[in-house]
Design an enzyme around this catalytic site. Structure first.
Site, PDB file in Angstrom:
ATOM      1  N   ASP A  28     -12.201  -0.972   7.447  1.00 26.45           N
ATOM      2  CA  ASP A  28     -10.820  -0.934   6.952  1.00 26.45           C
ATOM      3  C   ASP A  28     -10.462   0.360   6.237  1.00 26.45           C
ATOM      4  OD1 ASP A  28      -8.325  -1.537   6.111  1.00 26.45           O
ATOM      5  OD2 ASP A  28      -8.871  -3.193   4.803  1.00 26.45           O
ATOM      6  N   GLU A  38      -4.528   4.088   0.601  1.00 29.46           N
ATOM      7  CA  GLU A  38      -4.930   2.852  -0.067  1.00 29.46           C
ATOM      8  C   GLU A  38      -6.332   2.950  -0.682  1.00 29.46           C
ATOM      9  OE1 GLU A  38      -4.988  -0.426   2.640  1.00 29.46           O
ATOM     10  OE2 GLU A  38      -5.693  -1.847   1.142  1.00 29.46           O
ATOM     11  N   ARG A  47       0.829  -1.218   0.000  1.00 28.64           N
ATOM     12  CA  ARG A  47       0.000   0.000   0.000  1.00 28.64           C
ATOM     13  C   ARG A  47       0.859   1.262   0.000  1.00 28.64           C
ATOM     14  NH1 ARG A  47      -3.479  -3.357  -1.946  1.00 28.64           N
ATOM     15  NH2 ARG A  47      -4.026  -4.982  -0.475  1.00 28.64           N
ATOM     16  N   GLU A  56      -6.234 -12.098   8.112  1.00 31.86           N
ATOM     17  CA  GLU A  56      -5.862 -12.201   6.703  1.00 31.86           C
ATOM     18  C   GLU A  56      -4.731 -13.205   6.479  1.00 31.86           C
ATOM     19  OE1 GLU A  56      -7.298  -7.934   5.070  1.00 31.86           O
ATOM     20  OE2 GLU A  56      -5.187  -8.020   5.608  1.00 31.86           O
ATOM     21  N   HIS A  73     -16.255   0.192   0.835  1.00 33.83           N
ATOM     22  CA  HIS A  73     -15.652  -1.018   0.280  1.00 33.83           C
ATOM     23  C   HIS A  73     -16.132  -1.308  -1.152  1.00 33.83           C
ATOM     24  CE1 HIS A  73     -13.770  -4.972   0.342  1.00 33.83           C
ATOM     25  NE2 HIS A  73     -13.320  -4.741   1.547  1.00 33.83           N
TER      26      HIS A  73
HETATM   27  O1  GCW Z   1      -6.413  -2.625   4.384  1.00 31.39           O
HETATM   28  C1  GCW Z   1      -5.894  -3.898   4.387  1.00 31.39           C
HETATM   29  C2  GCW Z   1      -4.839  -3.883   3.334  1.00 31.39           C
HETATM   30  C3  GCW Z   1      -3.738  -4.882   3.571  1.00 31.39           C
HETATM   31  C4  GCW Z   1      -3.231  -4.689   4.990  1.00 31.39           C
HETATM   32  C5  GCW Z   1      -4.369  -4.929   5.950  1.00 31.39           C
HETATM   33  C6  GCW Z   1      -3.948  -4.706   7.380  1.00 31.39           C
HETATM   34  C7  GCW Z   1      -0.992  -4.940   5.740  1.00 31.39           C
HETATM   35  O2  GCW Z   1      -5.427  -4.091   2.089  1.00 31.39           O
HETATM   36  O3  GCW Z   1      -2.741  -4.633   2.627  1.00 31.39           O
HETATM   37  O4  GCW Z   1      -2.149  -5.526   5.255  1.00 31.39           O
HETATM   38  O5  GCW Z   1      -5.398  -4.030   5.697  1.00 31.39           O
HETATM   39  O6  GCW Z   1      -4.183  -3.624   7.882  1.00 31.39           O
HETATM   40  O7  GCW Z   1      -3.398  -5.598   7.995  1.00 31.39           O
END
Ligand code: GCW
Length: 725
Positions: free
Chosen positions: A388, A416, A191, A314, A544
């Site tokens: 997010d 991002e 990012r 994730e 999103h």
């Molecule tokens: O927003 C998402 C991003 C990921 C990121 C994740 C996080 C580092 O797309 O790239 O990973 O959040 O915050 O862990």
């Protein structure tokens, strides 16, 4: 002869060509490349400069630490630039001088300052008499705090003040103020949109770049006191001896600037680099491995800050893999670090595969029951919103929900979801909105800021993190104006009640121009920029909607990803009846995670703030929007159009600044705005055309038809968009 004629013709042609080239060669402007950030120190107005010289004849830094040396260097450089130089008095302070000292260094200062309230990082700047001499004094208990005071002093001069007028006390409200670099060891920045990682891991530890020092100066000028060097999607290698030597080299550079280094660790490190069969946090061998590792690290870096951890999120490993809780995982690391004074920042950005709970609710469900179970040296690091880093989210309900667990704020400085580094979006307004939100955790006045600074629940430690937007681009952030987001993050980490407009103003005046009208114009654009972005990307609480993977551009149609809650369709739920995610009690009941009266307000569309309407409710296309009387469909389209138009108008407004700010910076922003305008229309067209397939309603009267076809927008692919995860 023939030969000569030939030569002459050739020469003639060459001249023609070169003069043609000369005539049409684009004169790309020379100018400020932005490397100096807000620490430019260009000369002040004559009258101000004269006054400063009258008030200060010399300056004296009483200390002799490495930090004192940094202060001296900064003062030399800054005063040279701002007022043509003022002499340093190396031995003592004379009449009408600027004195920088702690009460330990100059005991007579003790009676003039309230040492206790300043703590280790606070400072005061005032005018007083010492030994019968009139002085301007920057005083604090530590040299690092004096450095913070130095930068504030220089900022005040650039904002038009003279030393004689200064009378201020400043103490940071938050303890741990960090940048998080999502930088991989191969220099790819997840990012990241400003080039590669500024850390040249390969050449470290021997080869140290000057920009490491300038990075430290810039951070210290804002009071940022920590940096997490590597990506939260961590590589276990970062804590092997080979890399620890490199981490040490950076720690050595940053130490005099008051900046501690931290690293992100991989929870499965005992298996990956330790040769153990498990990473179970309750296994004594695993616990011992981490203790030994901590001892090893502190042997090398005695003031190491600690660990940041992304676990069970994730695909990252975590305590959940062994049937343990986040608290059990975090505590194990905290116990290893505690004897050395280190801390753990444990992220709450979790949403589990096996949970059937609506995504916005999961972090709260997981962490709220653990309140009281974390060790004292742990901060739980929470993104500002429950999903997010979207252009707009309500604040995460975890803020206020855990009186015994300090919640550390995590903001994203890199953009991002807000247009990478080509959209001109000032994030100060977004940070302010999140920090000033009322949680009602203890009735009125329980703002997120007071949760984060620890004052609401009297927490013993507090923190704020910003995911950095910094890279190898010459101007650090890929776009001159986006430097302001690094700046405002740092200033709000120091004072979470600081105001976005005040900070925009001071940033512009230090960085771009002090010309009043120009400042006002740039500030106006910055202050409106985030709202425009919300309008052309995700108005009325939508979120999103971005394309998959790289997250570049719109992708509201995406519905085929491995997990339901990775799909934009999961979030907007558009159908023939309407649009929005029903998080009210009749739907997912996410509102129950908020305190009263918010949960009641959010439960009904009539009392939900319009900016969060579709976040909390699925509403019919003909739903009447209170503020405008339009139908939901018409309002949605209007907002998309308004956002795109506003960006276009902003580009035109920027054009009027030609000749009024540095030509290179002007040009860079102008070129980025070309992209910004194009992409705002792209978002508008793609989203409106897509949602129209459900609403089956016309584009409202007076608005032009969106250009292009939905199929074209859907077919767009960007396999090499930067910053991929
Ligand atoms: O927003 C998402 C991003 C990921 C990121 C994740 C996080 C580092 O797309 O790239 O990973 O959040 O915050 O862990």
């Amino acid at each position: 002869m023939k030969y000569l004629t030939c030569l002459r013709t050739l020469l003639f042609m060459a001249t023609l060509i070169s003069s043609a080239v000369y005539a049409v060669a684009p004169t790309f402007p020379d100018g400020d490349d932005g490397y100096r950030l807000w620490l430019k120190y260009d000369s002040l107005e004559k009258s101000q400069s004269k006054k400063i010289h009258r008030e200060i004849k010399s300056w004296h830094v009483a200390g002799d630490s490495a930090t004192s040396a940094v202060i001296r260097k900064e003062l030399h450089m800054a005063l040279e630039g701002l007022v043509g130089g003022i002499a340093e008095n190396e031995r003592s302070f004379g009449k009408r001088s600027l004195l920088l000292a702690t009460p330990e260094q100059v005991p007579a200062l003790a009676e003039h300052i309230d040492s206790e309230s300043l703590g280790d990082e606070g400072y005061t700047i005032k005018n007083l008499k010492l030994d019968g001499k009139a002085l301007t004094v920057i005083a604090a208990n530590t040299d690092v705090a004096l450095l913070y005071g130095t930068f504030d002093f220089l900022r005040q001069l650039q904002l038009g003040k003279t030393p004689g007028e200064l009378d201020l006390v400043s103490v940071p409200r938050i303890d741990v103020r960090t940048l998080n670099h999502w930088d991989n060891l191969d220099r790819h920045v997840e990012r990241g949109y400003s080039g590669s990682s500024i850390w040249d891991w390969h050449k470290l530890p021997e080869y140290v770049y000057p920009h490491y020092y300038d990075y430290a100066r810039a951070n210290a000028s804002l009071g940022i006191n920590g940096t997490v060097l590597n990506n939260v999607n961590a590589n276990a290698l970062v804590i092997t001896p080979h890399y620890l030597e490199k981490v040490k080299a950076l720690a050595d550079v940053f130490r005099p600037y008051g900046i501690k280094v931290y690293v992100s660790v991989k929870f499965s490190s005992p298996q990956l680099i330790g040769g153990l069969k498990t990473s179970d946090p309750l296994d004594p061998a695993v616990q011992q491995w981490w203790k030994d590792k901590a001892d090893e690290i502190y042997d090398i870096i005695p003031d190491f800050g600690g660990f940041l951890v992304k676990a069970n999120s994730e695909g990252q490993p975590g305590p959940g893999d062994f049937g343990r809780t986040h608290a059990e995982g975090a505590n194990m690391l905290a116990d290893a670090l505690a004897p050395h004074g280190g801390i753990v920042m444990w992220r709450a950005f979790v949403y589990a595969h096996d949970k059937n709970e609506e995504r916005s609710k999961q972090a709260y469900s997981e962490f709220k029951p653990l309140d009281g179970k974390f060790r004292k040296n742990i901060l739980v690091q929470v993104k500002n919103g429950p999903i997010d880093f979207q252009p707009r989210e309500p604040f995460s309900p975890l803020f206020g929900a855990t009186p015994q667990t300090p919640m550390m704020m995590e903001f994203q400085v890199t953009m991002e979801y807000l247009g990478f580094s080509t959209h001109m979006v000032y994030l100060g307004t977004m940070y302010e909105e999140a920090l000033q939100a009322e949680t009602y955790a203890k009735g009125e006045g329980s703002t997120v800021a007071r949760v984060v600074d620890g004052s609401l629940f009297n927490n013993s430690i507090s923190g704020m993190a910003g995911v950095a937007n910094i890279g190898t681009d010459r101007n650090w952030t890929g776009h001159p104006i986006l430097q302001s987001n690094w700046y405002v993050f740092g200033r709000m980490a120091w004072d979470p009640d600081a105001r976005a407009d005040v900070i925009a103003d001071e940033w512009i005046r230090q960085t771009l121009t002090r010309e009043k009208k120009v400042v006002a114009s740039i500030k106006d654009m910055m202050m409106r920029s985030r709202e425009m972005t919300v309008d052309y990307m995700t108005p009325l609480g939508l979120h999103h909607l971005m394309a998959t993977g790289h997250h570049y551009g719109p992708g509201p149609w995406v519905d085929n990803l491995g997990r339901d809650d990775w799909n934009p369709t999961y979030y907007h739920r558009a159908d023939k009846n309407g649009i929005g995610l029903d998080r009210s009690p009749s739907g997912e009941n996410a509102v129950e995670q908020y305190f009263s009266p918010l949960k009641e307000q959010f439960a009904k569309p009539e009392t939900t703030p319009e900016e969060f309407l579709l976040w909390f409710h699925h509403l019919p296309w003909d739903y009447k929007i209170k503020s405008t009387g339009r139908t939901l469909w018409d309002e949605l389209v209007h907002r998309y159009y308004q956002g795109a138009e506003d960006v276009k108008a902003m580009a035109a407004q920027w054009d009027t600044l030609e000749g009024k700010i540095d030509p290179l910076q002007f040009k860079q922003v102008q070129m980025a705005l070309d992209i910004h305008v194009k992409e705002a229309y792209w978002w508008r067209n793609a989203c409106v055309l897509y949602f129209q397939t459900f609403s089956k309603r016309p584009i409202p009267d007076g608005l032009e038809k969106p250009e292009g076809s939905l199929e074209e927008y859907k077919a767009m692919e960007f396999p090499y968009a930067p910053g991929r995860g």
